[in-house]
Each structure stands twice: as C-alpha cells, then as structure tokens.
Design a protein around this motif. Structure first.
Motif, PDB file in Angstrom:
ATOM      1  N   ALA A 122       0.863  -1.187   0.000  1.00 31.60           N
ATOM      2  CA  ALA A 122       0.000   0.000   0.000  1.00 31.60           C
ATOM      3  C   ALA A 122       0.897   1.234   0.000  1.00 31.60           C
ATOM      4  CB  ALA A 122      -0.890  -0.007   1.232  1.00 31.60           C
ATOM      5  N   ARG A 123       0.415   2.280  -0.610  1.00 30.60           N
ATOM      6  CA  ARG A 123       1.217   3.504  -0.681  1.00 30.60           C
ATOM      7  C   ARG A 123       0.299   4.705  -0.824  1.00 30.60           C
ATOM      8  NH1 ARG A 123       0.813   1.004  -5.514  1.00 30.60           N
ATOM      9  NH2 ARG A 123       0.754   2.258  -7.394  1.00 30.60           N
ATOM     10  N   LYS A 124       0.880   5.868  -0.634  1.00 30.30           N
ATOM     11  CA  LYS A 124       0.123   7.104  -0.801  1.00 30.30           C
ATOM     12  C   LYS A 124       0.347   7.613  -2.224  1.00 30.30           C
ATOM     13  CE  LYS A 124       0.196   8.521   4.008  1.00 30.30           C
ATOM     14  NZ  LYS A 124      -1.136   8.050   4.310  1.00 30.30           N
ATOM     15  N   GLY A 125      -0.698   8.183  -2.786  1.00 27.69           N
ATOM     16  CA  GLY A 125      -0.621   8.762  -4.120  1.00 27.69           C
ATOM     17  C   GLY A 125      -1.390  10.064  -4.144  1.00 27.69           C
TER      18      GLY A 125
ATOM     19  N   GLU B 159      -5.415  15.954  -4.335  1.00 29.85           N
ATOM     20  CA  GLU B 159      -5.706  15.386  -3.024  1.00 29.85           C
ATOM     21  C   GLU B 159      -4.920  14.087  -2.823  1.00 29.85           C
ATOM     22  OE1 GLU B 159      -9.537  13.341  -0.788  1.00 29.85           O
ATOM     23  OE2 GLU B 159      -9.844  14.499  -2.611  1.00 29.85           O
ATOM     24  N   GLU B 160      -4.386  13.920  -1.613  1.00 28.16           N
ATOM     25  CA  GLU B 160      -3.646  12.704  -1.295  1.00 28.16           C
ATOM     26  C   GLU B 160      -4.629  11.554  -1.100  1.00 28.16           C
ATOM     27  OE1 GLU B 160      -1.221  11.712   2.476  1.00 28.16           O
ATOM     28  OE2 GLU B 160       0.191  12.685   1.087  1.00 28.16           O
TER      29      GLU B 160
ATOM     30  N   ILE C  11      -3.460   4.232  -1.798  1.00 25.57           N
ATOM     31  CA  ILE C  11      -3.548   3.190  -2.823  1.00 25.57           C
ATOM     32  C   ILE C  11      -3.350   1.864  -2.095  1.00 25.57           C
ATOM     33  CG2 ILE C  11      -2.549   2.276  -4.940  1.00 25.57           C
ATOM     34  CD1 ILE C  11      -1.542   5.189  -5.488  1.00 25.57           C
ATOM     35  N   PRO C  12      -4.337   0.964  -2.166  1.00 27.12           N
ATOM     36  CA  PRO C  12      -4.254  -0.280  -1.394  1.00 27.12           C
ATOM     37  C   PRO C  12      -3.191  -1.244  -1.936  1.00 27.12           C
ATOM     38  CG  PRO C  12      -6.218  -0.290  -2.767  1.00 27.12           C
ATOM     39  CD  PRO C  12      -5.578   1.069  -2.921  1.00 27.12           C
ATOM     40  N   ALA C  13      -2.754  -2.158  -1.072  1.00 32.33           N
ATOM     41  CA  ALA C  13      -1.824  -3.207  -1.472  1.00 32.33           C
ATOM     42  C   ALA C  13      -2.522  -4.112  -2.483  1.00 32.33           C
ATOM     43  CB  ALA C  13      -1.393  -4.015  -0.261  1.00 32.33           C
TER      44      ALA C  13
END
Length: 94
Positions: free
Chosen positions: A60-63, A70-71, A74-76
């Motif tokens: 998972a990560r931020k995008g 807007e932040e 993003i799920p794994a």
C-alpha cells in the motif's frame, strides 16, 4: 515498428508448424489460460530461455489524485510480472 495481434501470431505459428490456425488458436488460448491460472495461485511459470511469469506483492502507498491534487491511499495488491529469459534478452539485444 508494428503491433502484432493474436490473429497475426496464430497465423505465423500455423505457417511455421504446418498446424491449422484453429489448432494453434486452441493451443495459444490454453497456454495463456494456464499461465494466468498458475500465476493467480501465486505459482511461478518458467519457460527456460523465454522467461518467467509470477505474481508480485505491491505494498500500500500514498498517491495523489491528478485532478484535485488530493492525497489518496492506494491499497496493497498482487500484480503479474514477466521477466525475460537470457535467450529472449539476447534476441532483442541483437
């Protein structure tokens, strides 16, 4: 540079193998379906000289939403990956 479609691939393989286009299409469909099924089960499919198909875990990560900025989170997920084999790499290189 041209794009090769499945129809082109079937025709080319049929000419090289002297098999019917129908039979080549059945084999190609069976091959791709089996590769997808095995990778979906997290198994590695290795075709020596050609390459390896496998599933990789993507954390998972931020995008950012490109429209609003807007932040978002993003799920794994699991993604399919292909790694070309030595013979394949050499044929492209030359």
């Amino acid at each position: 540079m041209a794009n090769i479609t499945k129809t082109d691939l079937v025709k080319n393989v049929a000419q090289k193998t002297e098999m019917s286009k129908k039979d080549v299409a059945i084999v190609l469909d069976g091959l791709t379906e089996e590769i997808m099924n095995e990778v979906a089960k997290k198994n590695k499919v290795q075709l020596i000289g050609f390459g390896t198909f496998e599933a990789h875990h993507r954390n998972a990560r931020k995008g950012r939403n490109p429209q609003s900025g807007e932040e978002i989170e993003i799920p794994a997920t699991e993604v399919p990956v292909f790694k070309a084999g030595k013979a394949f790499k050499e044929s492209v290189k030359n």
